[in-house]
Write a protein that holds these residues in place. Sequence first.
Motif, PDB file in Angstrom:
ATOM      1  N   ILE A 108       2.627   9.135  -6.064  1.00 50.60           N
ATOM      2  CA  ILE A 108       3.119  10.398  -5.729  1.00 50.60           C
ATOM      3  C   ILE A 108       4.542  10.746  -7.020  1.00 50.60           C
ATOM      4  O   ILE A 108       4.042  11.850  -7.640  1.00 50.60           O
ATOM      5  N   ILE A 138      -0.842  15.916  -3.628  1.00 43.52           N
ATOM      6  CA  ILE A 138       0.190  15.386  -3.323  1.00 43.52           C
ATOM      7  C   ILE A 138       1.472  15.845  -4.004  1.00 43.52           C
ATOM      8  O   ILE A 138       2.623  15.490  -4.065  1.00 43.52           O
ATOM      9  N   ILE A 197       6.129   9.485   1.646  1.00 43.67           N
ATOM     10  CA  ILE A 197       5.253   8.713   2.760  1.00 43.67           C
ATOM     11  C   ILE A 197       6.333   7.661   3.050  1.00 43.67           C
ATOM     12  O   ILE A 197       6.828   6.902   2.434  1.00 43.67           O
ATOM     13  N   LEU A 254       1.338   4.302  -2.618  1.00 41.32           N
ATOM     14  CA  LEU A 254       1.127   5.527  -2.535  1.00 41.32           C
ATOM     15  C   LEU A 254       2.011   6.333  -2.906  1.00 41.32           C
ATOM     16  O   LEU A 254       1.920   7.405  -3.677  1.00 41.32           O
ATOM     17  N   ASN A 255       3.401   6.221  -2.660  1.00 39.40           N
ATOM     18  CA  ASN A 255       4.706   6.760  -2.940  1.00 39.40           C
ATOM     19  C   ASN A 255       4.907   6.666  -4.575  1.00 39.40           C
ATOM     20  O   ASN A 255       5.265   7.407  -5.285  1.00 39.40           O
ATOM     21  N   LEU A 258      -5.029  14.984  -7.390  1.00 41.67           N
ATOM     22  CA  LEU A 258      -4.835  13.716  -6.608  1.00 41.67           C
ATOM     23  C   LEU A 258      -4.622  14.344  -5.177  1.00 41.67           C
ATOM     24  O   LEU A 258      -3.602  15.301  -5.069  1.00 41.67           O
ATOM     25  N   ARG A 275      -2.276  -0.850  -5.221  1.00 43.71           N
ATOM     26  CA  ARG A 275      -2.776  -0.319  -4.081  1.00 43.71           C
ATOM     27  C   ARG A 275      -3.989  -1.029  -3.777  1.00 43.71           C
ATOM     28  O   ARG A 275      -4.309  -1.600  -2.487  1.00 43.71           O
ATOM     29  N   ARG A 296       2.934   6.214   9.847  1.00 43.17           N
ATOM     30  CA  ARG A 296       3.116   6.915   8.633  1.00 43.17           C
ATOM     31  C   ARG A 296       3.305   8.298   8.571  1.00 43.17           C
ATOM     32  O   ARG A 296       2.389   8.808   9.315  1.00 43.17           O
ATOM     33  N   ASN A 323       0.800  -1.348  -0.114  1.00 42.38           N
ATOM     34  CA  ASN A 323      -0.070  -0.105  -0.030  1.00 42.38           C
ATOM     35  C   ASN A 323       0.864   1.237   0.087  1.00 42.38           C
ATOM     36  O   ASN A 323       0.722   2.222  -0.824  1.00 42.38           O
ATOM     37  N   LEU A 324       1.958   1.387   0.866  1.00 41.57           N
ATOM     38  CA  LEU A 324       2.792   2.455   0.837  1.00 41.57           C
ATOM     39  C   LEU A 324       3.706   2.469  -0.061  1.00 41.57           C
ATOM     40  O   LEU A 324       3.663   3.734  -0.752  1.00 41.57           O
ATOM     41  N   LEU A 349      -4.008  13.270  -1.135  1.00 47.46           N
ATOM     42  CA  LEU A 349      -4.032  12.146  -0.072  1.00 47.46           C
ATOM     43  C   LEU A 349      -4.973  12.505   1.091  1.00 47.46           C
ATOM     44  O   LEU A 349      -4.879  13.481   1.632  1.00 47.46           O
ATOM     45  N   GLU A 351      -3.812   6.166   3.897  1.00 47.82           N
ATOM     46  CA  GLU A 351      -3.990   4.847   3.257  1.00 47.82           C
ATOM     47  C   GLU A 351      -4.382   5.280   1.629  1.00 47.82           C
ATOM     48  O   GLU A 351      -3.996   4.255   0.903  1.00 47.82           O
ATOM     49  N   ARG A 352      -4.797   6.398   1.391  1.00 49.01           N
ATOM     50  CA  ARG A 352      -5.689   6.433  -0.010  1.00 49.01           C
ATOM     51  C   ARG A 352      -5.044   7.649  -0.395  1.00 49.01           C
ATOM     52  O   ARG A 352      -4.828   8.723  -0.069  1.00 49.01           O
ATOM     53  N   ILE A 353      -5.118   7.739  -1.851  1.00 48.29           N
ATOM     54  CA  ILE A 353      -4.913   8.802  -2.570  1.00 48.29           C
ATOM     55  C   ILE A 353      -6.189   8.806  -3.595  1.00 48.29           C
ATOM     56  O   ILE A 353      -6.415   8.004  -4.235  1.00 48.29           O
TER      57      ILE A 353
END
Lengths: 424, 140
Positions: free
Chosen positions: A258, B18, B24, A254-255, B3, A278, B70, A250-251, B5, B89-91
């Motif tokens: 980004i 973001i 993160i 997310l990254n 987007l 994700r 986190r 998940n992390l 977060l 957890e989500r974007i």
Amino acid sequence: MRIEISYKFIIGFIIVVVSGILVNLVVPYIEGIEPEFRQLFSILCSLLVGLIIGSAFSRAFSGNIRRLTSAGDRIRQGDLSEDVKVGDSHFPDEISDLAKAMNQFQASLRSLVGDIRNIAFRVANSSQSLSGTSQEMSASAQEVARTTDQISKGAETQAEMVEESTRLFKEVAISIKLVASSAKAVADSADLTLETARSGSDMAGSSLDSIRQVLSEAESSGQQMVNFIAQLQKISKFVEVINGIAQKTNLLALNATIEAARAGEYGHGFAVVAEEIRKLADSSKTSADEITGLVESICKEGEQVQSSMAQVIDEMESGREADDRTNQAFSDITRNAEGTRSKASSIAELTEQQTSSAERITRAIDEIDRVVSDNAAATEQVSAATQEQSAAMEEMAQSVKELSNMSESMLQIVKQFKLVKDQD
Amino acid sequence: MALILTYSLGNDLYGLEIDAIQEIIENPVLHYVPRAEGVLTGSINFHGQILAVIDLPKLLGFAGNQRDHRHLVLTSEYRSLVFTTCGVERIVNLEMEFLQPPPDGHDRPAVRGIIDFNETTINLLDTDEVTKQLEDIFAE
């Protein structure tokens, strides 16, 4: 000198005549008397002498007659106390004889009456003492009669008691027989108990074996359950690892997103892929969470099963202990039942002895009954004899009473005679 | 299209573009900073850079001390601050045309605007406001 009355009359006459003659002889010598009166004088003198002598004589005679008459009267009235007395005379005559005879008669009468009185007294006394004796005898007879009556009643009571004793003893004999039959029943029951206890003991032994088997099976099941739970815990660890990987993914996603955004238009496709990754990580996490929940609930149930199993094992243990105790109890019961059987047997023997004793006692009581009946009959005979005796005694008492009455009346009659002069 | 977060502050859902986020990171080694203010939790080594870690819920006055493992590392444009947050957890992809200014009586701190998403409201964090507050604090 005794001179009979007739002679007295003659002598008197002679005296008168002699005096007349003497006067006639004396008169002429007496001065003062005329001769013509001499004859008259001498007659007068003779008459006078005759009168004096006659009156004296007749007075004495009639006095004696009166005395005799009065004495006769007195005797007739029963007065024998005084002697008949006539005038004293130097010349007793028939009157004196008569008086003497009357005195003798009176004396003999007096002694007769005295004797009669004495005898009557004695008869009265004797009859009185006889009456007393007869009363005593009557009383004694009554006493004897009463005592005999009591003896008779006592004999009846004795007979009743013997009858009652016989009845009671027959009941006792019946009771002994009942006891004997009860003792036999007890012995039979004890036999039955013994048999049941033995089979129960066998069953308890076999149930003990079954329990042991079940117990060992339960113990192996418990061990399997422990292994099962350990396996589950391993699964849980794997799930944790999966969870960690999902989070990392998940992390990373997310990254990646980004970074893709920073790459601008070129990173767009990458961003889409990152989003998909994700999503996959999320669903992995959800699945892992579900697995964790499942494992936890299985674990919980397993623990419950384990505790139930432990409980079952405990209960099995206690069941085994109870079964051991049951076995022990059965052997106790067996021992007790054997004791009961031997005791019941000895009771049966004793009651047999008692039965024969009771029969002997019953025979003895019958004998006593017979003797008591004989006694009662004899007592009745004695009672009858005593009653007859009592009747005879009463008759005798009656006779004695009559005798007493008769002697009383005789005394009464004899008392009419007066034997001694009254003191006053 | 932007987007965003999403993360939690208290019971509210907050959002951060973001573009403002460098990375993160998870479970960084946190170093204690002597004589640090209350909102300065400590410092971390981020690829050779020493960055200050700011307790964002505490700075914005949210009760409770629930913190996520986190952390958000902001871009150098935002002085490379590190925020401790929750529920990262989500974007999500949002249309910024629907962004609305906070209505009157909206008492959430440091909110640049609000936007609806799946029947919940996302408060868009005013990063400038946060920076300004930090400057105020550390200037003293």
